[in-house]
Motif scaffolding. Sequence first.
Motif, PDB file in Angstrom:
ATOM      1  N   ARG A  70      88.970  55.302  46.427  1.00 36.12           N
ATOM      2  CA  ARG A  70      89.917  56.463  46.073  1.00 36.12           C
ATOM      3  C   ARG A  70      90.037  57.234  47.311  1.00 36.12           C
ATOM      4  O   ARG A  70      91.110  58.215  47.805  1.00 36.12           O
ATOM      5  N   LYS A 130      84.570  55.381  44.592  1.00 38.05           N
ATOM      6  CA  LYS A 130      84.491  56.523  45.148  1.00 38.05           C
ATOM      7  C   LYS A 130      85.407  56.213  46.676  1.00 38.05           C
ATOM      8  O   LYS A 130      86.204  56.950  47.084  1.00 38.05           O
ATOM      9  N   THR A 181      91.191  54.229  37.507  1.00 37.72           N
ATOM     10  CA  THR A 181      92.115  55.227  38.360  1.00 37.72           C
ATOM     11  C   THR A 181      93.431  54.697  38.439  1.00 37.72           C
ATOM     12  O   THR A 181      94.141  55.530  39.254  1.00 37.72           O
TER      13      THR A 181
END
Lengths: 157, 735
Positions: free
Chosen positions: B689, B686, B717
């Motif tokens: 990103r 997280k 991802t």
Amino acid sequence: MMKSLLAALALTTALSFPAAAMARPVTLSAQLKDYGGNNAYLALYVTDKNNKYAGSLWLAGSRTRYFQHLAGWYNATGGDTSQINGITGASVGSGRTLEVTLDLKDALFDQGYKLHIDAAAENLRESPNDVVVPLTSAGAGTPVKGRRYISSFTYSM
Amino acid sequence: MIRLLHRWPGLLALLSVLMLALSGAALSVFPAADRLTAPQAETSLSVADLAGRIAARYPGVEQIKRSPSGRITAYWFNGDVAEAATIDPATGKAVASADPNPVQRWLTNFHRSLFLEDGGRIVMALGALAMLVLAVSGMLLVARRAGGWRRWFAPIKGPLAGRLHVEIARIAVVGLMLSSVTALYMTASAFGLLPDQPAALAIPATVSGNTGVKVSAINFLQGTPVTSLRELSVPAADDATDVFTVKTDTGTGYIDQGNGALLAWQTLSGWERVSETIYMLHTGQGASVLGLVLGLMALSVPLMGATGTLIWLAGRRSRPRIHNNAPLARADTVILAGSEGGSTWGFAATLHKALHDAGLQVHAAALSSFDAAKLQHAHRVLILAATYGNGGEPASAKGFLAKLEAMETPPAAQLAVLGFGDSSFPAFCGYAQRVASLAAAKGWQQMPGVATVDRQSPQDFARWGSNLGAVLGLPLSLEHQPVLPAATAITLVSRRDYGAEVQAPSAILRFAVPKSSLWQRLAGAGFARFEAGDLLGVIPQGSTVPRFYSLASASDDGFIEIVVRRQPGGLCSGQLTMMEPGGTALAFLKPNPAFRVDGGKVPVILVGAGSGIGPLAGFIRANAQHRAMHLFFGMRHAASDFLYGEEMMQWHAEGRLTSLVTAASRGRRPHYVQDALRAEAQEVVKLIREGARIMVCGGRGMAAGVSQALAHMLAPTGLTPELLRAEGRYAEDVY
């Protein structure tokens, strides 16, 4: 400063005289006061007996953009630089002397012609007609006082 | 290229630019002083009323002028004596001298022409041009250094002189550009190169023929406010053909002296208006506050001249002087050096000297200056290239690969590539390899194979030299002793020991910062300025080869701190871990810009194990901005080698450390730091990103494990550690 020019005035229409007319070398000498400023621009020109502009003798100063401050000459000529082709020189420092020798026609003398000098310097007063002196044979060699920039002016033959 | 455009005008024109700036700054105070001292007219006052008041007191008045500062000057004759004065417009009375300030006149003449008329004007105009070139090239350099125009005001790191230079420049550059551009315009105007000459307005042929109008009764002048007046000339009363001349900020006109009628009017041309505006912007006359600001900015020039010279000198000192460097056009042999810290330049200098002594015409230059078109006369090109980080290009090779890629026809000269690096890194001589393979792909004929020099080995270099000599048919003996930065004795202040119980004896060693000379502080040399993550080179007793340790402190902390783990049989680590407070070590500083926390705001994920915690602890300690920092720390046993364990709690409480996850490889539940990352995969992904940066410090095995774990976690991802590295978001300091 010594300049010698032949027939300088013959260029101007107002002063075209018959070819037979005689000319003689005349030395113009303007001593400047110590006015404490940048170099002065000077315009030397002649008017006739009706106070009409007759022609230019000399212009000391190179930048045309400042000619407007020589108000008498500028108003008479409209700033026309063709009036001073070949009869310009450097501006004159405070306390220095401008001396020019020109061949002037005899007919300019004792005929009601007057010699004018306009003067101006950066950030100082504009002085049109700092000197106004009649051109006469008798007056030659006699110093004349100027009004603001010029301490004395003499024309001698 | 931009740097050259900045350096040489700067050094060559320094004197004229300095003279311009200092005299300009001094001149800038006059318009403001004039504005403050000149009696101002009330805004409603008309030229007619003003001229009337003056004429009443001084009947011989010839001319009235108003300067941009509002000062009214009148000129008149008192009998035969010419007089002039500053006038109080409220009364028309003389209140002060009209003589221009002689100091201002002197400074003005010096500033525009050095008292040398046209020649001097040209010299000073060239100075202004140099200033403009400096300003523009400097802006490009600042933008490049900051990483884009939008980061114009981003904080700057590095030696004091460099920081001062940029800090001052990015504010003052606006004023310097304005002053230099307007100066060039004014010079062009003074030389009559612009169509801004005042147009003559012909004197009207017909006038009323009368004289005697009262100036206060002239209609046109009643409608002209004093605030727009430039000058009013009064005609000679004995010459009816003479006229009033009025100049305002919109134009010039003539007025009849018999009836007061406006005889002619001419508005200012567009060019004249532009010239007047430029004149105002340059001199501050009529814009005195702007003038003061420009003057203040001009004062930055001496400071920038001094700091700029220091930067240049410091740069020169970092690379060896190459004697008898042949011009490129005459060189048969060209050496191109791609160096990061300057050591490869040292090898290049040795090679240059040997080849020159062997009778060749040798030209040495930075790899970044490569130009295939200029290598027409060279017989051979020798590229000496270090590697920056993981196969990256070193500092003095910036842009070389791109130029090589764009090259259409390879030079006829034969190419040899010699790589410099550390064989303990995976991408050993990675940059040199890339250079060689791209050159091969471009069809550039080269000596087979990339030779390498491991850890600045003089033996490797000498061997390559004798091979080269054999190819050239010259006896070539390359004896190179790497020049180390001057080492300083630093004194141990305190030590804290860890890990003895788990067979990982480590110590946090804190040394006093040695005093820096003024030169070192200005040039950022010695220990004047350092950041956590920079390297401390320590030269152990009985050796000349330095060992490098990552710094756990910055110069702002006031001490030099490193974490050392004692290696079995390690000379340097043995000496350091045995040292008692008061003992000294010979050390020098080596900047490591690749492993620093940037000035951004995105979260930082710090991953370290063992003594690799050093720089990471330094980053956290310096995190006064409370940027989000997440630390993953691997150790053997929390009870024994939890380096900085005491401080961690405090840093967390102070908001410097956001979260801490530890992994212990011994004990009840043995696991490694990469396992800790995996356990927090969701949170880590997280953060990444959202733009987080990752900084890894520790042993090679750990770093590989971390990279692998991240690659696995990020797979869904589409991100990879390589991608992050390319974006500058993944930095490693591995040993």
